[in-house]
Scaffold this active site. Structure first.
Site, PDB file in Angstrom:
ATOM      1  N   ASP A  41       0.889  -1.219   0.094  1.00 42.39           N
ATOM      2  CA  ASP A  41       0.150  -0.119  -0.110  1.00 42.39           C
ATOM      3  C   ASP A  41       0.823   1.098   0.205  1.00 42.39           C
ATOM      4  O   ASP A  41       1.788   1.316   0.638  1.00 42.39           O
ATOM      5  CB  ASP A  41      -0.769   0.131   1.207  1.00 42.39           C
ATOM      6  CG  ASP A  41      -2.108   0.812   1.372  1.00 42.39           C
ATOM      7  OD1 ASP A  41      -3.301   0.487   1.001  1.00 42.39           O
ATOM      8  OD2 ASP A  41      -1.620   2.279   1.224  1.00 42.39           O
ATOM      9  N   VAL A  98      -7.648  -1.350  -4.930  1.00 43.16           N
ATOM     10  CA  VAL A  98      -7.889   0.148  -4.198  1.00 43.16           C
ATOM     11  C   VAL A  98      -9.160   0.476  -4.792  1.00 43.16           C
ATOM     12  O   VAL A  98      -9.831   0.109  -5.329  1.00 43.16           O
ATOM     13  CB  VAL A  98      -6.601   1.010  -5.000  1.00 43.16           C
ATOM     14  CG1 VAL A  98      -5.439   0.470  -4.784  1.00 43.16           C
ATOM     15  CG2 VAL A  98      -6.815   1.131  -6.599  1.00 43.16           C
ATOM     16  N   GLU A 100     -12.432   2.591  -6.470  1.00 44.88           N
ATOM     17  CA  GLU A 100     -13.159   2.778  -7.796  1.00 44.88           C
ATOM     18  C   GLU A 100     -12.663   3.682  -8.498  1.00 44.88           C
ATOM     19  O   GLU A 100     -13.594   4.889  -8.521  1.00 44.88           O
ATOM     20  CB  GLU A 100     -14.464   2.296  -7.637  1.00 44.88           C
ATOM     21  CG  GLU A 100     -14.848   0.795  -7.234  1.00 44.88           C
ATOM     22  CD  GLU A 100     -14.400  -0.047  -8.124  1.00 44.88           C
ATOM     23  OE1 GLU A 100     -15.543  -0.504  -9.166  1.00 44.88           O
ATOM     24  OE2 GLU A 100     -13.492  -0.403  -8.325  1.00 44.88           O
ATOM     25  N   LYS A 105      -6.480   3.126 -11.292  1.00 45.91           N
ATOM     26  CA  LYS A 105      -6.081   1.517 -11.407  1.00 45.91           C
ATOM     27  C   LYS A 105      -5.051   1.615 -12.655  1.00 45.91           C
ATOM     28  O   LYS A 105      -4.263   0.625 -12.877  1.00 45.91           O
ATOM     29  CB  LYS A 105      -7.435   1.038 -11.499  1.00 45.91           C
ATOM     30  CG  LYS A 105      -8.266   0.680 -10.436  1.00 45.91           C
ATOM     31  CD  LYS A 105      -9.527  -0.072 -10.598  1.00 45.91           C
ATOM     32  CE  LYS A 105     -10.389   0.227  -9.313  1.00 45.91           C
ATOM     33  NZ  LYS A 105     -10.071  -0.979  -8.277  1.00 45.91           N
ATOM     34  N   SER A 127     -15.451  -3.392  -9.064  1.00 45.51           N
ATOM     35  CA  SER A 127     -16.629  -3.983  -8.937  1.00 45.51           C
ATOM     36  C   SER A 127     -17.587  -3.656 -10.190  1.00 45.51           C
ATOM     37  O   SER A 127     -18.746  -3.915 -10.349  1.00 45.51           O
ATOM     38  CB  SER A 127     -17.402  -3.507  -7.639  1.00 45.51           C
ATOM     39  OG  SER A 127     -17.576  -2.039  -7.603  1.00 45.51           O
ATOM     40  N   HIS A 148     -13.640 -10.103  -8.964  1.00 45.23           N
ATOM     41  CA  HIS A 148     -14.311  -9.183  -8.321  1.00 45.23           C
ATOM     42  C   HIS A 148     -14.805  -9.993  -6.760  1.00 45.23           C
ATOM     43  O   HIS A 148     -15.630 -10.704  -6.999  1.00 45.23           O
ATOM     44  CB  HIS A 148     -15.599  -8.796  -8.973  1.00 45.23           C
ATOM     45  CG  HIS A 148     -16.603  -7.795  -8.050  1.00 45.23           C
ATOM     46  ND1 HIS A 148     -17.824  -7.898  -8.372  1.00 45.23           N
ATOM     47  CD2 HIS A 148     -16.430  -7.036  -7.114  1.00 45.23           C
ATOM     48  CE1 HIS A 148     -18.674  -7.238  -7.482  1.00 45.23           C
ATOM     49  NE2 HIS A 148     -17.587  -6.725  -6.450  1.00 45.23           N
ATOM     50  N   ASN A 198     -23.717  -6.710  -9.884  1.00 46.75           N
ATOM     51  CA  ASN A 198     -23.964  -5.120  -9.965  1.00 46.75           C
ATOM     52  C   ASN A 198     -24.631  -4.524 -10.937  1.00 46.75           C
ATOM     53  O   ASN A 198     -25.743  -3.380 -10.784  1.00 46.75           O
ATOM     54  CB  ASN A 198     -22.655  -4.272  -9.584  1.00 46.75           C
ATOM     55  CG  ASN A 198     -22.135  -4.606  -8.219  1.00 46.75           C
ATOM     56  OD1 ASN A 198     -22.953  -5.058  -7.233  1.00 46.75           O
ATOM     57  ND2 ASN A 198     -21.057  -4.418  -7.916  1.00 46.75           N
TER      58      ASN A 198
END
Length: 416
Positions: A41, A98, A100, A105, A127, A148, A198
């Site tokens: 991280d 990390v 969204e 990304k 997601s 996911h 989703n």
């Protein structure tokens, strides 16, 4: 561009990027399966806190008698903090977890692509975001996919494995095998906004929010759906995950905040009512309790918002709530099947049974629809279309199956 070997070696060392809630759960899922984990991280303090959470979770599991002290020690030993990207050079798989944000990304994937070994597989825990847009910034799109996980990742069974346009079959097979090692119910999804779960949830939640504006209250919607057998209704769910997550996403994207259906959410967030974590959301929560308590203040706010938007409120019964919620799921599920996003209706049902609390005895939304009869589903959708508008138009697959007297269970890869 690298040439993918026919087979992908087993994942012996996996790196996880991100030490928030999702990252922590993914790390524990891997360690529980006996996989060595490197954890990175950009904030060392987050890793420190993450390692403490892992330690506390395993200690709790030992106290509960779920694992032995020796097993806990073994799992803890598998997790190591990584100082920087070069430390991940020999990882077989890297899972980015990390928040969204597509640009963030992509930035991480660019860096990974130049840092980790050529045969490593790169996965995003997104997601909803476009896996192909993430893969496109690398020189190895055939080795990029979505993994996911559902929160909390070390407890929830579902894993959506998202296939990009160029993802190689060997990579998907290796991901499915890893899913099995972790004890997950793994389902392969095509790449579209929200994937299977989703994407369907968006239509379900839209209906629930619309019914608030038309005359229902959160506790009525949740009560009707829980009465049908759902583990929790949509507003209880939002209180658990945090009402503010979507609100902040809309803010960051600079769009979607003016849609009528999200105005109740916006008002709750403006009042600092983010859900369980603030002890107030759609419901109230006593100190230290997860028990949702009906809050008349929320009913008053719902009424005020809907009247300000010009709605004439009416009584909405449990039957209508269940009908609109379920048919929204089924109609979107049919579009997902038609587009080949899901291989078959059973995969759609697996996602809803294992990730979204659909009642097990009903078999999932598509199995439930088959028990109703597809032609009856089409007729009910047409009635809703006439009453509420074009978004209820039956999916082309529903029209076709109804005409042919077939069921969703007979559909394979978008073909009946």
């Amino acid at each position: 561009m690298s040439t993918l070997p026919v087979s992908v070696p087993p994942f012996r060392q996996v790196a996880v990027i991100g030490a928030g809630t999702m990252g922590r759960g993914i790390v524990m899922s891997l360690a529980n399966a006996g996989v060595q984990v490197l954890w990175l991280d950009n904030n060392p303090q987050m890793i420190e806190q993450g390692l403490q959470t892992v330690e506390q979770t395993y200690a709790h599991n030992v106290r509960q008698g779920r694992i032995s002290e020796a097993q806990a020690a073994e799992r803890r030993a598998l997790v190591q903090a990584a100082a920087d990207y070069p430390a991940l050079a020999e990882a077989d798989l890297v899972i980015e977890a990390v928040y969204e944000n597509l640009e963030l990304k992509q930035q991480i994937f660019r860096q990974l692509d130049t840092t980790v070994k050529a045969e490593a597989i790169l996965a995003s825990n997104t997601s909803a975001l476009d896996i192909d847009a993430i893969a496109a910034v690398t020189d190895r799109p055939e080795r990029v996919l979505g993994l996911h996980f559902f929160s909390p990742a070390h407890i929830m069974k579902l894993l959506e494995i998202v296939r990009g346009a160029k993802t190689d079959k060997a990579v998907l097979d290796a991901a499915l095998e890893l899913g099995r090692r972790m004890g997950k119910v793994a389902v392969v999804s095509g790449n579209c906004h929200g994937f299977i779960g989703n994407r369907m949830l968006a239509t379900y939640v839209r209906e629930a929010r619309a019914m608030l504006l038309e005359g229902a209250y959160p506790h009525q919607v949740d009560g009707a759906l829980q009465g049908f057998g759902f583990a929790m209704g949509p507003f209880r769910m939002y209180d658990v995950v945090g009402i503010d997550l979507e609100w902040r996403t809309r803010e960051m994207a600079g769009k979607g905040q003016d849609v009528p259906e999200v105005q109740v959410d916006n008002r709750l967030c403006e009042l600092g009512r983010f859900g369980q974590k603030t002890r107030m959301g759609y419901y109230r929560y006593a100190e230290g309790s997860r028990q949702a308590e009906h809050d008349p203040e929320v009913d008053a706010l719902v009424q005020q918002v809907s009247e300000q938007l010009g709605y004439q409120r009416r009584e909405i019964g449990a039957e209508e709530i269940v009908e609109r919620s379920l048919l929204a799921l089924v109609n979107e599920g049919a579009k997902i099947l038609e587009e080949g996003i899901a291989a078959n209706s059973h995969d759609v049902d697996l996602v809803y049974l294992n990730g979204y609390g659909f009642p097990a005895d009903k078999g999932g939304p598509m199995a439930w629809a088959d028990t109703q009869g597809v032609s009856a589903i089409r007729d009910r959708l047409l009635a809703l279309q006439e009453r509420f508008g074009e978004h209820w138009q039956p999916a082309a697959l529903i029209e076709r199956l109804a005409a042919e007297g077939k069921r969703f269970a007979e559909v394979q890869e978008g073909r009946a």
